[in-house]
Enzyme design. Structure first.
Site, PDB file in Angstrom:
ATOM      1  N   LYS A   8      34.530  24.242   0.715  1.00  0.00           N
ATOM      2  CA  LYS A   8      34.443  22.787   0.577  1.00  0.00           C
ATOM      3  C   LYS A   8      35.760  22.158   0.993  1.00  0.00           C
ATOM      4  O   LYS A   8      36.813  22.650   0.591  1.00  0.00           O
ATOM      5  CB  LYS A   8      34.143  22.430  -0.885  1.00  0.00           C
ATOM      6  CG  LYS A   8      34.021  20.955  -1.116  1.00  0.00           C
ATOM      7  CD  LYS A   8      34.533  20.501  -2.469  1.00  0.00           C
ATOM      8  CE  LYS A   8      36.031  20.455  -2.548  1.00  0.00           C
ATOM      9  NZ  LYS A   8      36.568  19.769  -3.735  1.00  0.00           N
ATOM     10  N   ASN A  42      41.240  25.094  -7.645  1.00  0.00           N
ATOM     11  CA  ASN A  42      41.680  23.797  -7.110  1.00  0.00           C
ATOM     12  C   ASN A  42      41.666  22.676  -8.132  1.00  0.00           C
ATOM     13  O   ASN A  42      42.174  21.600  -7.869  1.00  0.00           O
ATOM     14  CB  ASN A  42      40.796  23.398  -5.907  1.00  0.00           C
ATOM     15  CG  ASN A  42      39.324  23.333  -6.261  1.00  0.00           C
ATOM     16  OD1 ASN A  42      38.868  23.984  -7.193  1.00  0.00           O
ATOM     17  ND2 ASN A  42      38.597  22.530  -5.523  1.00  0.00           N
ATOM     18  N   TYR A  43      41.122  22.911  -9.305  1.00  0.00           N
ATOM     19  CA  TYR A  43      40.905  21.808 -10.250  1.00  0.00           C
ATOM     20  C   TYR A  43      41.583  22.117 -11.567  1.00  0.00           C
ATOM     21  O   TYR A  43      41.341  23.172 -12.182  1.00  0.00           O
ATOM     22  CB  TYR A  43      39.385  21.643 -10.441  1.00  0.00           C
ATOM     23  CG  TYR A  43      38.977  20.447 -11.257  1.00  0.00           C
ATOM     24  CD1 TYR A  43      39.483  19.173 -10.987  1.00  0.00           C
ATOM     25  CD2 TYR A  43      38.055  20.582 -12.295  1.00  0.00           C
ATOM     26  CE1 TYR A  43      39.093  18.082 -11.733  1.00  0.00           C
ATOM     27  CE2 TYR A  43      37.655  19.482 -13.041  1.00  0.00           C
ATOM     28  CZ  TYR A  43      38.182  18.242 -12.752  1.00  0.00           C
ATOM     29  OH  TYR A  43      37.790  17.147 -13.494  1.00  0.00           O
ATOM     30  N   TYR A  91      35.246  31.539  -3.249  1.00  0.00           N
ATOM     31  CA  TYR A  91      35.231  30.077  -3.253  1.00  0.00           C
ATOM     32  C   TYR A  91      36.524  29.565  -2.624  1.00  0.00           C
ATOM     33  O   TYR A  91      37.622  29.885  -3.099  1.00  0.00           O
ATOM     34  CB  TYR A  91      35.094  29.527  -4.685  1.00  0.00           C
ATOM     35  CG  TYR A  91      35.272  28.021  -4.697  1.00  0.00           C
ATOM     36  CD1 TYR A  91      34.346  27.190  -4.075  1.00  0.00           C
ATOM     37  CD2 TYR A  91      36.406  27.431  -5.285  1.00  0.00           C
ATOM     38  CE1 TYR A  91      34.528  25.815  -4.026  1.00  0.00           C
ATOM     39  CE2 TYR A  91      36.583  26.057  -5.245  1.00  0.00           C
ATOM     40  CZ  TYR A  91      35.649  25.263  -4.617  1.00  0.00           C
ATOM     41  OH  TYR A  91      35.827  23.903  -4.558  1.00  0.00           O
ATOM     42  N   ARG A 107       0.807  -1.229   0.000  1.00  0.00           N
ATOM     43  CA  ARG A 107       0.000   0.000   0.000  1.00  0.00           C
ATOM     44  C   ARG A 107       0.841   1.279   0.000  1.00  0.00           C
ATOM     45  O   ARG A 107       0.335   2.376  -0.217  1.00  0.00           O
ATOM     46  CB  ARG A 107      -0.973  -0.019   1.184  1.00  0.00           C
ATOM     47  CG  ARG A 107      -2.179  -0.916   0.886  1.00  0.00           C
ATOM     48  CD  ARG A 107      -3.343  -0.574   1.751  1.00  0.00           C
ATOM     49  NE  ARG A 107      -3.084  -0.976   3.127  1.00  0.00           N
ATOM     50  CZ  ARG A 107      -3.509  -0.299   4.185  1.00  0.00           C
ATOM     51  NH1 ARG A 107      -4.178   0.811   4.041  1.00  0.00           N
ATOM     52  NH2 ARG A 107      -3.251  -0.739   5.397  1.00  0.00           N
TER      53      ARG A 107
END
Ligand code: UD1
Length: 450
Positions: free
Chosen positions: A349, A384-385, A364, A15
């Site tokens: 982060k 950072n990337y 950031y 249900r």
């Protein structure tokens, strides 16, 4: 007395109209099955067996960290048959066993304890929980003679008169194990649903003159969650209980209608929760905090005297006397120190921010370690990337990073250094140094007129 527990979770729960097992649906942030397991543990019942069948893998996956054992019911032939499937678990055990369905998330720890106490003090072979419903629908009805329980009749097997009975079975029992194992052998499936009903044990017990007792609880404690509507209702009731609990502990909640606090959240005294706040998972909020409107905090620890405004925080740690927001986003593993300011439109982060550091606007900071007493100006970005890998930025204590600075990681800024506004930092900056990396301004006079 030794006490263990069996939770019946092999049924379909059709249900709910769901691809998932009924017990995995969450009430105030936690799966119903885990709400029950945790409450049993909190009542000192540690040996717990789940009877699984439909969606077996899913139930095992959701409960795998909780140290329970499992029995399998291949075919769902009824609640009596389900308990029979955990014979191996009961073998060699003495004392009594608690039996629960997996869908009563509001049943209180105090009621578990009271069930066990009544069972022990009255020396019953079976003690079970009943409640009263104005409209008992499909619940099994409690048939009493001279006040004593004579049997439980399933709604589908009831006469029209029996259907008028308002006292019902809640599927929560404490049963002497020897009696249970013998009694289960005597259950048959000659009933409207051709199922082996666990409830037949009451009649069997009466025939054998064993002692049977009941405890009654308020019906909102035992509403079973069988449909989305009941799931909504269970969430609403548990949410009210949670909010009451925190208010009773000295937390101010300005608007209960728009405040959502999960079942495992802890909040310190004199904290104020403003409207439209969600505090989820295993979050711990300190004392004297202000959680201002439109904030979501998930699995995060927040120190005393901290202010969070219109921000979203996941799996992080924020220190004392710190302020976050408005409109900040702390992603997992943001470790923010004491007396820090994380201002508007700042995203952090996987980064550590030292005590007394300010990151006031539009920045950031990801995969970084920022020291104490730093000032990060408006619009700084840790780059950072590189398209393939993430790299780390390290900023030493007491550094000043000017506005609109890009820190191209991996990069280190020594302590007490100064980065001029607009600089793109690609190389290490020594301590006590100034880094400036931008074109000198050229002014060409009357260029516009020409
Ligand atoms: C059962 C009781 C009923 C009671 C009601 C309370 C019986 C026969 N009836 O009703 O008296 O008022 O609970 O909610 O016990 N399950 C299995 N295997 C099965 C069948 C069920 O593991 O073969 C599990 C379900 O997953 C659920 C629990 O047993 O967790 C109860 O089953 P459900 O179908 O919800 O209860 P009813 O049989 O309707």
């Amino acid at each position: 007395m030794e006490i263990c527990a069996i939770v019946l979770a092999a049924g379909k729960g059709s249900r709910m109209k769901s691809k998932h097992h009924k017990g995995t649906h969450k009430v105030c942030g936690k799966e119903m099955i885990n709400i029950l397991i945790d409450k049993l543990r909190a009542s000192n019942v540690s040996d717990i067996n789940l009877v699984v069948g439909e969606h077996k893998e899913e139930i095992i996956n959701v409960t795998k960290d909780r140290g329970v054992s499992y029995s399998t019911q291949e075919e769902q032939l009824g609640t009596g048959h389900a308990v029979l499937c955990s014979q191996e678990f009961l073998k060699d055990k003495k004392g009594s066993v608690l039996i629960f369905a997996c869908d009563t998330p509001l049943f209180k720890k105090e009621s578990i304890i009271s069930l066990i106490k009544t069972h022990e003090s009255e020396k019953n072979a079976i003690t079970f929980v009943t409640s009263f419903f104005e409209d008992p629908l499909s619940y099994g009805r409690i048939i009493r003679k001279n006040g004593e329980v004579s049997l439980i009749r399933e709604a589908k097997d009831c006469t029209p008169e029996e259907l008028l009975i308002k006292e019902v079975n809640t599927s929560i029992y404490c049963i002497d194990i020897d009696f249970l194992l013998n009694g289960l052998k005597k259950i048959n499936n000659s009933n409207a649903q051709n199922e082996f009903y666990l409830t037949d044990l009451i009649e069997i017990g009466n025939k054998e003159n064993v002692k049977i007792g009941t405890i009654q609880v308020e019906n909102k404690e035992v509403i079973g969650v069988d449909s989305r509507k009941q799931l909504y209702y269970a969430n609403k009731l548990l949410r009210e209980e949670i909010l009451d609990f925190h208010m009773n502990n000295g937390v101010t909640i300005l608007d209960c209608e728009s405040t959502y606090i999960d079942v495992d959240v802890k909040i310190g005294m004199d904290t104020i929760i403003y409207p439209n706040v969600h505090i989820c998972g295993k979050s711990i909020i300190g004392e004297e905090c202000e959680i201002l409107p439109n904030t979501k905090i998930v699995d995060t620890q927040i120190g005393n005297n901290t202010k969070i405004e219109s921000s979203v925080i996941y799996e992080s740690k924020v220190g004392e006397n710190t302020s976050v927001g408005p409109f900040a986003y702390l992603r997992p593993n943001s470790i923010i120190g004491d007396r820090v300011k994380v201002g508007d439109f700042v995203e952090i982060k996987n980064a550590t921010i030292g005590n007394e550091t300010k990151i006031s606007h539009l920045s950031y900071v990801g995969d970084a370690s920022v020291g104490e007493n730093c000032n990060l100006g408006c619009g700084i970005v840790t780059v950072n990337y590189d398209g393939k890998k993430k790299h780390k930025t390290i900023i030493g204590d007491k550094s000043f990073v000017g506005c609109n600075v890009n820190l191209v990681a991996p990069v280190v800024v020594g302590e007490n250094s100064y980065i001029a506004a607009g600089t793109t930092v690609t190389e290490k900056v020594d301590s006590n140094s100034l880094a400036i990396g931008r074109c000198r301004q050229t002014n060409i006079k009357n260029w516009v007129k020409k």
